[in-house]
Design an enzyme around this catalytic site. Structure first.
Site, PDB file in Angstrom:
ATOM      1  N   LYS A 187       0.817  -1.222   0.000  1.00 22.20           N
ATOM      2  CA  LYS A 187       0.000   0.000   0.000  1.00 22.20           C
ATOM      3  C   LYS A 187       0.847   1.268   0.000  1.00 22.20           C
ATOM      4  O   LYS A 187       0.336   2.346  -0.284  1.00 22.20           O
ATOM      5  CB  LYS A 187      -0.959  -0.002   1.194  1.00 22.20           C
ATOM      6  CG  LYS A 187      -2.095  -0.995   0.998  1.00 22.20           C
ATOM      7  CD  LYS A 187      -3.181  -0.818   2.023  1.00 22.20           C
ATOM      8  CE  LYS A 187      -4.331  -1.786   1.730  1.00 22.20           C
ATOM      9  NZ  LYS A 187      -5.326  -1.791   2.818  1.00 22.20           N
ATOM     10  N   HIS A 238      -5.221 -11.872  -0.014  1.00 20.60           N
ATOM     11  CA  HIS A 238      -6.559 -11.556  -0.531  1.00 20.60           C
ATOM     12  C   HIS A 238      -7.116 -12.659  -1.416  1.00 20.60           C
ATOM     13  O   HIS A 238      -8.101 -12.448  -2.128  1.00 20.60           O
ATOM     14  CB  HIS A 238      -6.543 -10.231  -1.306  1.00 20.60           C
ATOM     15  CG  HIS A 238      -6.472  -9.028  -0.416  1.00 20.60           C
ATOM     16  ND1 HIS A 238      -7.523  -8.626   0.387  1.00 20.60           N
ATOM     17  CD2 HIS A 238      -5.455  -8.152  -0.173  1.00 20.60           C
ATOM     18  CE1 HIS A 238      -7.159  -7.543   1.079  1.00 20.60           C
ATOM     19  NE2 HIS A 238      -5.909  -7.247   0.756  1.00 20.60           N
TER      20      HIS A 238
HETATM   21 FE   LIG Z   1      -4.879  -5.675   5.373  1.00 18.69          FE
HETATM   22 FE   LIG Z   2      -4.333  -6.168   1.855  1.00 17.50          FE
END
Ligand SMILES: [Fe+2]
Ligand SMILES: [Fe+2]
Length: 310
Positions: A187, A238
């Protein structure tokens, strides 16, 4: 800019080595110069005045973090602190560490890797020694990004779930902890405006966000310090049991157990934490969503174990 620090993180008669500030209305004013030690007298006077937090300049946080981490063995065995206060110090130090390294170039992760191992070692010990970690995690703060507190949640839940489900050696638990602490590292390559966007994402934005497991995996693999277990978690947290996850659309047995467990920990943390767009859900409500609405995402056997986490 300032960051809030816990009073308990300062050991009396030591030299934190950074200027300390105290809250005064909306402002921070200098409390103690970097050249002066923090004393027992300081601590008792502050406590008498009901002061629980001081402040450190944002630019001094790396220095302060290393001060706290090098004192962790003393703090974690300090009988004058309540068990929950000691836990709070450990988990908050871990949040501060994540904040520090996620804010710097990837090479900083490599330079600070021994610090990461020590923090995870301490978390491992804490999970083994304590009756539960949920309360300790509830009080963690970081006002600049959800990801830092979340990373510590996920590492802690993930280690706890692994311990409950399998009898693993310490090394493997350490790999699990490190991988889950860094699961969202990718991220840092996604624009902050997109991460913090309160409303619904456009399709293009969602596609961009979905790149983070691969971004993280590629960046961390290149450092050549992360184990395959840790890297697998970063890349596959994920993926979904029914094959509808990303980035590889793996399903069932093709997903490593460490990734399955981290996926559970990840969603559970996300649902039970305050976000820009909704309040934190109580654990029962979060579990209900994970069993109901998200049916097919998780291995049912693993979900059962999550229900016992405390
Ligand atoms: Fe996460
Ligand atoms: Fe994630």
């Amino acid at each position: 800019m300032f960051r809030m620090i816990q009073l308990e993180s300062l050991i009396p008669e030591t030299l934190p080595g950074v200027p300390l500030f105290i809250g005064h209305g909306e402002k921070q004013v200098l409390y103690k110069d970097a050249t002066l030690p923090f004393t027992n007298y300081d601590k008792s006077r502050l406590l008498d005045n009901n002061v629980k937090f001081l402040f450190v300049r944002t630019g001094d946080m790396a220095h302060y973090n290393q001060y706290v981490e090098s004192n962790l063995p003393a703090l974690l065995s300090d009988e004058q602190l309540q068990p929950h206060e000691r836990q709070q110090l450990l988990y908050q130090a871990s949040v501060n560490y994540v904040h520090e390294v996620f804010d710097r170039p990837a090479v900083a992760v490599k330079e600070s890797f021994s610090r990461c191992r020590k923090l995870i070692e301490n978390i491992l010990n804490d999970i083994m020694d304590s009756n539960g970690v949920m309360t300790a995690l509830g009080g963690l703060v970081d006002h600049s990004s959800y990801t830092y507190v979340h990373s510590v949640h996920v590492a802690t839940y993930s280690i706890s779930l692994h311990m409950k489900m399998f009898s693993l050696g310490r090394d493997e638990l350490l790999d699990v902890g490190i991988g889950s602490l860094f699961h969202d590292y990718g991220k840092v390559y996604i624009p902050k405006a997109l991460l913090d966007k309160p409303g619904k994402l456009t399709e293009a934005e969602y596609e961009e966000l979905k790149q983070h497991p691969v971004y993280g995996y590629d960046a961390l693999k290149d450092l050549e310090i992360f184990s395959p277990v840790s890297l697998g978690i970063v890349k596959h947290h994920h993926e979904k049991e029914n094959g509808k996850g990303y980035p590889d659309g793996l399903s069932g047995r093709d997903i490593a157990r460490s990734s399955k467990i981290t996926a559970l920990a990840d969603v559970f943390s996300a649902l039970t934490t305050n976000r820009a767009y909704r309040e934190a859900l109580p654990r029962e409500a979060a579990l209900e969503i994970m069993v109901g609405e998200m049916d097919g995402s998780f291995d049912p056997q693993y979900l059962e174990v999550l229900k016992d986490l405390h």
